[in-house]
Scaffold this active site. Sequence first.
Site, mmCIF file in Angstrom:
data_model
loop_
_atom_site.group_PDB
_atom_site.id
_atom_site.type_symbol
_atom_site.label_atom_id
_atom_site.label_comp_id
_atom_site.label_asym_id
_atom_site.label_seq_id
_atom_site.Cartn_x
_atom_site.Cartn_y
_atom_site.Cartn_z
ATOM 1 N N SER A 13 -18.948 35.506 -2.688
ATOM 2 C CA SER A 13 -20.305 34.980 -2.729
ATOM 3 C C SER A 13 -21.178 35.897 -3.572
ATOM 4 O O SER A 13 -21.364 37.074 -3.247
ATOM 5 C CB SER A 13 -20.872 34.885 -1.320
ATOM 6 O OG SER A 13 -22.262 34.661 -1.408
ATOM 7 N N HIS A 38 -18.642 31.347 -4.928
ATOM 8 C CA HIS A 38 -19.574 30.663 -4.034
ATOM 9 C C HIS A 38 -20.985 31.091 -4.421
ATOM 10 O O HIS A 38 -21.284 32.281 -4.489
ATOM 11 C CB HIS A 38 -19.234 31.068 -2.604
ATOM 12 C CG HIS A 38 -20.068 30.434 -1.541
ATOM 13 N ND1 HIS A 38 -19.778 29.201 -1.002
ATOM 14 C CD2 HIS A 38 -21.175 30.878 -0.880
ATOM 15 C CE1 HIS A 38 -20.667 28.909 -0.054
ATOM 16 N NE2 HIS A 38 -21.532 29.911 0.030
ATOM 17 N N ASP A 40 -25.023 30.672 -3.500
ATOM 18 C CA ASP A 40 -25.929 30.294 -2.418
ATOM 19 C C ASP A 40 -27.318 29.993 -2.958
ATOM 20 O O ASP A 40 -28.043 30.892 -3.364
ATOM 21 C CB ASP A 40 -26.021 31.438 -1.404
ATOM 22 C CG ASP A 40 -24.722 31.604 -0.641
ATOM 23 O OD1 ASP A 40 -24.347 30.672 0.084
ATOM 24 O OD2 ASP A 40 -24.081 32.669 -0.786
ATOM 25 N N MET A 42 -31.041 28.851 -2.167
ATOM 26 C CA MET A 42 -31.955 28.819 -1.008
ATOM 27 C C MET A 42 -33.371 28.542 -1.480
ATOM 28 O O MET A 42 -33.829 29.125 -2.469
ATOM 29 C CB MET A 42 -31.942 30.176 -0.302
ATOM 30 C CG MET A 42 -30.569 30.609 0.153
ATOM 31 S SD MET A 42 -30.673 32.193 0.986
ATOM 32 C CE MET A 42 -28.929 32.561 1.191
ATOM 33 N N HIS A 71 -23.541 26.143 -2.640
ATOM 34 C CA HIS A 71 -23.983 25.960 -1.256
ATOM 35 C C HIS A 71 -25.493 25.740 -1.268
ATOM 36 O O HIS A 71 -26.263 26.670 -1.471
ATOM 37 C CB HIS A 71 -23.605 27.220 -0.451
ATOM 38 C CG HIS A 71 -23.904 27.137 1.002
ATOM 39 N ND1 HIS A 71 -23.681 28.195 1.858
ATOM 40 C CD2 HIS A 71 -24.406 26.132 1.777
ATOM 41 C CE1 HIS A 71 -24.039 27.844 3.083
ATOM 42 N NE2 HIS A 71 -24.492 26.601 3.059
ATOM 43 N N MET A 73 -28.650 25.399 0.374
ATOM 44 C CA MET A 73 -29.441 25.601 1.598
ATOM 45 C C MET A 73 -30.875 25.202 1.277
ATOM 46 O O MET A 73 -31.780 26.037 1.177
ATOM 47 C CB MET A 73 -29.328 27.063 2.052
ATOM 48 C CG MET A 73 -27.991 27.334 2.737
ATOM 49 S SD MET A 73 -27.629 29.074 2.872
ATOM 50 C CE MET A 73 -26.872 29.331 1.287
ATOM 51 N N MET A 142 -20.551 27.288 9.078
ATOM 52 C CA MET A 142 -21.259 28.558 8.930
ATOM 53 C C MET A 142 -21.018 29.430 10.152
ATOM 54 O O MET A 142 -21.170 28.997 11.288
ATOM 55 C CB MET A 142 -22.751 28.306 8.734
ATOM 56 C CG MET A 142 -23.023 27.693 7.378
ATOM 57 S SD MET A 142 -24.400 28.452 6.518
ATOM 58 C CE MET A 142 -23.965 30.160 6.405
ATOM 59 N N ASP A 180 -18.021 30.539 6.342
ATOM 60 C CA ASP A 180 -19.018 31.245 5.523
ATOM 61 C C ASP A 180 -19.938 32.074 6.407
ATOM 62 O O ASP A 180 -20.692 31.530 7.213
ATOM 63 C CB ASP A 180 -19.826 30.212 4.722
ATOM 64 C CG ASP A 180 -20.849 30.853 3.799
ATOM 65 O OD1 ASP A 180 -20.828 32.095 3.646
ATOM 66 O OD2 ASP A 180 -21.664 30.103 3.228
HETATM 67 C C1 DX5 Z 1 -25.481 33.055 4.006
HETATM 68 C C2 DX5 Z 1 -24.664 32.544 2.851
HETATM 69 C C3 DX5 Z 1 -23.370 33.222 2.681
HETATM 70 C C4 DX5 Z 1 -23.473 34.717 2.414
HETATM 71 C C5 DX5 Z 1 -22.206 35.334 2.911
HETATM 72 O O1 DX5 Z 1 -26.526 32.201 4.255
HETATM 73 O O2 DX5 Z 1 -24.384 31.170 3.015
HETATM 74 O O3 DX5 Z 1 -22.582 32.604 1.671
HETATM 75 O O4 DX5 Z 1 -23.646 35.021 1.075
HETATM 76 O O5 DX5 Z 1 -22.338 36.711 2.859
HETATM 77 P P1 DX5 Z 1 -21.513 37.637 3.863
HETATM 78 O O6 DX5 Z 1 -20.063 37.380 3.583
HETATM 79 O O7 DX5 Z 1 -21.947 39.030 3.509
HETATM 80 O O8 DX5 Z 1 -21.882 37.243 5.267
HETATM 81 ZN ZN ZN Z 2 -22.953 30.322 1.533
#
Ligand code: DX5
Ligand code: ZN
Length: 231
Positions: A13, A38, A40, A42, A71, A73, A142, A180
């Site tokens: 990620s 991956h 993220d 947000m 991903h 969010m 998650m 995740d």
């Molecule tokens: C959190 C993200 C994850 C995050 C994972 O909201 O969706 O993808 O980057 O990071 P680690 O592996 O450090 O928990």
């Molecule tokens: Zn994620």
Amino acid sequence: MSSPPRKLWLAPSLLSADFAALGSAVRAAETGGADALHLDVMDGHFVPNISFGPAVVAAVRRVTKLPLDIHLMISRPLRYVETFRKAGGDTLVFHVESDDPPQEVARAIRASGAAVGAAIRPDTGFDVVRPLLSELDEILVMSVHPGFSGQTFIPEVLPKVRAAREALDASGSLALVSIDGGVTATTAVDAARAGATFFVCGNSVYNSTGVAENLSRLRAAVESGARHGIP
Ligand code: DX5
Ligand code: ZN
């Protein structure tokens, strides 16, 4: 006759990478044996944090051929399906808890040409995803509350991983089950045992020792978990 082992995906990620050196983080993942990346996204609304948007996805797309697992969010995924597809997303993973109707989002993603992923927060039951199963290429469970990397794995979500695996197997679906949040060489074993096949790893890849070394440790963990898990 036993079936061939399922492919196990390691997906670093980029949220845990150094944003000032994203290109090197991508290359390190690639040469270290990652299977996908991956990313993220947000919006500061669906989750309290703001990360990055399509421009960063497009920049990453330009420097790698690895599949990009995006991903989302964000509260209104429907508005952004085309944008993230055009930016280079191979799989678009939306949250079933977002403001848009899950069936509609899944269909829009499919129509865009991307693979379809549905994510559930730790406090959302697996039953919410059941009606969507036939439309999905990935179910993302998650194991932390979304928003930040570096949190601690919530083991109570493991029964959902198992439920997802069993439901997909029963329906003949080849969709991936992703885990995740807080995935380390220890928690990855449990997730693999429960039937996860796609492992998102932020801090455990980027925030200690070398990326390649971390990935080989995680590879050994998921392989050993899968050997002792659901056949
Ligand atoms: C959190 C993200 C994850 C995050 C994972 O909201 O969706 O993808 O980057 O990071 P680690 O592996 O450090 O928990
Ligand atoms: Zn994620």
